[in-house]
Structure formats: structure tokens, C-alpha cells
Enzyme design. Structure first.
Site, mmCIF file in Angstrom:
data_model
loop_
_atom_site.group_PDB
_atom_site.id
_atom_site.type_symbol
_atom_site.label_atom_id
_atom_site.label_comp_id
_atom_site.label_asym_id
_atom_site.label_seq_id
_atom_site.Cartn_x
_atom_site.Cartn_y
_atom_site.Cartn_z
ATOM 1 N N LYS A 3 -12.577 -3.338 -7.770
ATOM 2 C CA LYS A 3 -13.070 -2.026 -8.163
ATOM 3 C C LYS A 3 -11.968 -1.176 -8.777
ATOM 4 O O LYS A 3 -12.199 -0.397 -9.686
ATOM 5 C CB LYS A 3 -13.601 -1.309 -6.920
ATOM 6 C CG LYS A 3 -15.009 -0.816 -7.079
ATOM 7 C CD LYS A 3 -15.466 -0.139 -5.818
ATOM 8 C CE LYS A 3 -15.583 1.349 -6.020
ATOM 9 N NZ LYS A 3 -16.068 2.050 -4.835
ATOM 10 N N LYS B 276 -8.184 -10.755 -10.054
ATOM 11 C CA LYS B 276 -9.269 -10.792 -9.081
ATOM 12 C C LYS B 276 -10.325 -9.740 -9.439
ATOM 13 O O LYS B 276 -9.971 -8.658 -9.909
ATOM 14 C CB LYS B 276 -8.680 -10.435 -7.709
ATOM 15 C CG LYS B 276 -9.073 -11.367 -6.602
ATOM 16 C CD LYS B 276 -8.297 -11.054 -5.336
ATOM 17 C CE LYS B 276 -8.958 -9.959 -4.534
ATOM 18 N NZ LYS B 276 -8.400 -9.776 -3.190
ATOM 19 N N LYS C 236 0.816 -1.215 0.000
ATOM 20 C CA LYS C 236 0.000 0.000 0.000
ATOM 21 C C LYS C 236 0.845 1.257 0.000
ATOM 22 O O LYS C 236 0.403 2.285 -0.508
ATOM 23 C CB LYS C 236 -0.951 0.004 1.197
ATOM 24 C CG LYS C 236 -2.113 -0.944 1.033
ATOM 25 C CD LYS C 236 -3.247 -0.533 1.949
ATOM 26 C CE LYS C 236 -4.477 -1.395 1.714
ATOM 27 N NZ LYS C 236 -5.549 -1.031 2.642
HETATM 28 N N1 TRP Z 1 -7.780 -4.577 7.133
HETATM 29 C C1 TRP Z 1 -9.070 -5.101 6.811
HETATM 30 C C2 TRP Z 1 -9.204 -5.174 5.276
HETATM 31 O O1 TRP Z 1 -8.689 -4.349 4.580
HETATM 32 C C3 TRP Z 1 -10.177 -4.263 7.371
HETATM 33 C C4 TRP Z 1 -10.232 -4.320 8.864
HETATM 34 C C5 TRP Z 1 -10.059 -3.285 9.741
HETATM 35 C C6 TRP Z 1 -10.491 -5.468 9.640
HETATM 36 N N2 TRP Z 1 -10.227 -3.713 11.004
HETATM 37 C C7 TRP Z 1 -10.492 -5.042 10.998
HETATM 38 C C8 TRP Z 1 -10.736 -6.804 9.326
HETATM 39 C C9 TRP Z 1 -10.685 -5.961 12.033
HETATM 40 C C10 TRP Z 1 -10.945 -7.725 10.363
HETATM 41 C C11 TRP Z 1 -10.909 -7.287 11.703
HETATM 42 O O2 TRP Z 1 -9.888 -6.047 4.801
#
Ligand code: TRP
Length: 337
Positions: A202, A199, A112
Site C-alpha cells: 500500500k 512487493k 521503522k
Molecule cells: N507485528 C505484526 C506485523 O506487523 C503484527 C502483530 C502484532 C502480530 N501482534 C502480533 C503478529 C502477534 C503475530 C502475533 O505483522
């Protein structure tokens, strides 16, 4: 009766839901509601870690809430992260129990941060992006969740969460946090119908994802133009495009149609148009249902928003309890409200 175990998951407010999100995660969330106490959090604080549009953040958050409700997520399980400030409070405390070395090894940050650099054109990568996994750990630990449904891409973040919880427990001399376990469920990898090598996503552009609320004629058109066989697949193997169409059919619960078309495929008599038609029928049936449900919800917009605010207040109580305990355990001044 034993209390139900708790499941926690988070989703970033990027507006709509496509079939890749739906079959890959959200449909499973709906199913888990039958057996677990769930908290599904729209993580708007996480959405700020990458370049984003401040005018759109709230809009995307509410959009996503309505979309999740329309596909079957229960309102009492939904909350909005930034309305529960304890997430960020716990995040800070957890930062102090997080190994800097471990944090520098997160692969999602590496991916990222290069995306972020490109998007800005000025080489900007926020410290928030670096700290993202600790906020995620706080999301999970604050509800003392037993399980987190995840795919491969989030494995490392959950492992870090367990490491933070363990370190915290050791330091304060109490097994306070449950170590959350991954819940590996059948997470289907839906591919882009326009480019089945990739995949469904979007970010690749409009041809590469099918919105679950798509209206029927456009949806049919998208399925009709799906790439099937480009001639690159070795003899005797199924091409990714055809495989993807079969997967969509099966995921839509059309096992019979799937099996009979598969027989045709094996016999070498399958006509791709029939396969596409079956997929289009199956997706249109679901999308039409979702759209109708969403229209009902949108007709009661105000009440629904109130309901989500109320469930956020309810869910917040749990978070407040955890932060109170954590402050006590870490030696901070603890004011009881
Ligand atoms: N990082 C996860 C994603 O991009 C999103 C996320 C934030 C998350 N907090 C979380 C997923 C807590 C599971 C549990 O998909």
C-alpha cells in the site's frame, strides 16, 4: 478428544486488504480456523507506534474488522486489542523479563525508526516503537498460544517472545507459558503489478496494490496494465512480472488454466493478453464474491459491531485469567474480581 491447539495472530488496522495481504496471510487465517482455536487480534495499540492519524484509527479498525469478516474470518475469533487492556498490563510485566540487549537488536525497529523519522520531519521515534515487540509478545503469551503463523519478517519477534517466556518460566520456577512455535505455511509473495521488482504494498501508491474489494472494471484495468517483460530478464528465465501473474492465477485456485498457459509459455506461444485475461477473470470472481459479502455485512453494521464487542468480551476472559496467574507468580497484589 484432545482440545484444539491455539493459533494467535495480529494485524495492524491499516484499513483495506490487498491481494498481497490476502494470499500472503489472511487466506491462511481462514484456512487455519478449520483445525485450530484461533484468536485474530486487530492490533490498534501497535498502530500508534508510528506517526498516525487519531481521527482515523477507530475507523480503520472497524474497516479492517468488516473486511476480515467479508473474506471469511469468523466473528468469534476476532477481537480488538485496545478493548482488552490486559494486553498492555501483561506487556509491562513482560518488559521486566525482556533483555534490553536483545530488544536493541530487532531489525524491524531499525527499519521503522528511520521511516518514522522521515514521516515526522522532526526526528521523532517513539519509545512505543522500541517496545513494540514486547507488546507483540504479550499478545501471543496472554492466550498461551501454541502456534503463530508467520512469515520471515516476524521470525525475530517470535524468537524474542520465546526468550521472554523462557526467562519468565525460569524466574518464577514454573513452566507456565507454552513456548509458541512458528507455523510456516505457504506464504506467497505477491508482487506489485506496476513494478514486479517490488512487493505488493500500500505504501508504494495506488498502482502498486490491488484491493480485494476492487470493483471489476478497475480491477481488470489494473491487471491489463501489469508489467510483463521489460526486456531486462536474461534469456531462458521468466521475468518477475510474468511469474507474478502465474502466481496470482495459481493462488486463485485456477490450476488448470495455470498449467495450460504454462505449457504455452514453455512452447514460446504464450500471449500475455491471454494470461492477463485469465488472471483478471480469477481475481474478479473472488473480488465480486467478497464485495457481495461485505455489502451484506454493512447492511447489518450495528449487529456486527455488537457481535465483535461480544466476542472481544469472551476472548478477554482468557486474557484476564493469564494476567491473574502472572500476578500471582510474580508476587504482585492479586485482587480477584
Ligand atoms: N507485528 C505484526 C506485523 O506487523 C503484527 C502483530 C502484532 C502480530 N501482534 C502480533 C503478529 C502477534 C503475530 C502475533 O505483522
Amino acid at each position: 478428544m484432545e482440545p484444539r491447539k491455539r493459533v494467535l495472530s495480529g494485524i495492524q488496522p491499516t484499513g483495506h486488504i490487498h491481494y498481497g495481504n490476502y494470499f500472503g496471510a489472511v487466506k491462511n487465517w481462514v484456512k487455519l480456523q478449520e483445525d485450530y482455536d484461533c484468536v485474530y487480534c486487530v492490533v490498534d495499540y501497535h498502530a500508534m507506534t508510528m506517526p498516525y492519524n487519531p481521527k482515523k484509527l477507530v475507523e480503520n479498525t472497524w474497516d479492517l474488522i468488516f473486511n476480515l469478516l467479508a473474506v471469511g474470518v469468523r466473528p468469534e475469533y476476532l477481537c480488538i486489542q485496545s478493548l482488552i487492556p490486559e494486553h498492555t498490563e501483561l506487556c509491562w510485566i513482560m518488559n521486566c523479563f525482556t533483555s534490553y540487549g536483545l530488544l536493541t537488536r530487532m531489525t524491524q525497529f531499525k527499519d521503522k525508526s528511520s521511516q518514522s523519522q522521515e514521516a515526522n520531519g522532526e526526528g521523532f521515534v517513539s519509545a512505543g516503537l522500541f517496545d513494540y515487540p514486547v507488546l507483540q509478545a504479550a499478545d501471543i503469551l496472554i492466550y498461551r498460544a501454541d502456534f503463530v503463523p508467520i512469515g520471515k519478517d516476524q521470525e525475530q519477534h517470535l524468537e524474542l517472545t520465546r526468550n521472554i517466556a523462557q526467562r519468565f518460566n525460569n524466574q518464577v520456577g514454573k513452566e507456565y507459558f507454552v513456548l509458541p512455535a512458528p507455523l510456516y505455511t505457504e506464504a506467497l509473495k505477491v508482487r506489485s503489478t506496476a513494478d514486479p521488482e517490488r512487493k505488493m504494498s500500500k505504501s508504494l501508491g495506488p498502482k502498486h496494490h490491488i484491493n480485494v474489494f476492487e470493483e471489476e472494471s478497475r480491477l481488470r484495468k489494473q491487471v491489463r496494465s501489469a508489467v510483463t517483460d521489460t526486456g531486462d530478464t536474461p534469456a531462458g528465465e521468466m521475468s518477475p512480472g510474468v511469474e507474478n501473474l502465474f502466481l496470482l492465477l495459481k493462488a486463485s485456485g485456477k490450476a488448470e488454466a495455470h498449467d495450460s498457459l504454462m505449457e504455452d509459455y514453455k512452447a514460446g506461444s504464450l500471449q500475455y493478453v491471454s494470461l492477463k485475461e485469465a488472471v483478471a477473470d480469477a481475481l474478479a470472481e473472488q473480488s465480486n464474491g467478497f464485495r457481495a459479502r461485505k455489502a451484506e455485512l454493512m447492511a447489518n453494521k450495528k449487529e456486527i459491531k455488537e457481535q465483535i464487542r461480544a466476542s472481544t468480551v469472551e476472548i478477554r476472559k482468557l486474557a484476564q485469567e493469564t494476567v491473574r496467574d502472572v500476578k500471582e507468580l510474580t508476587g504482585l497484589l492479586n485482587v480477584r474480581f
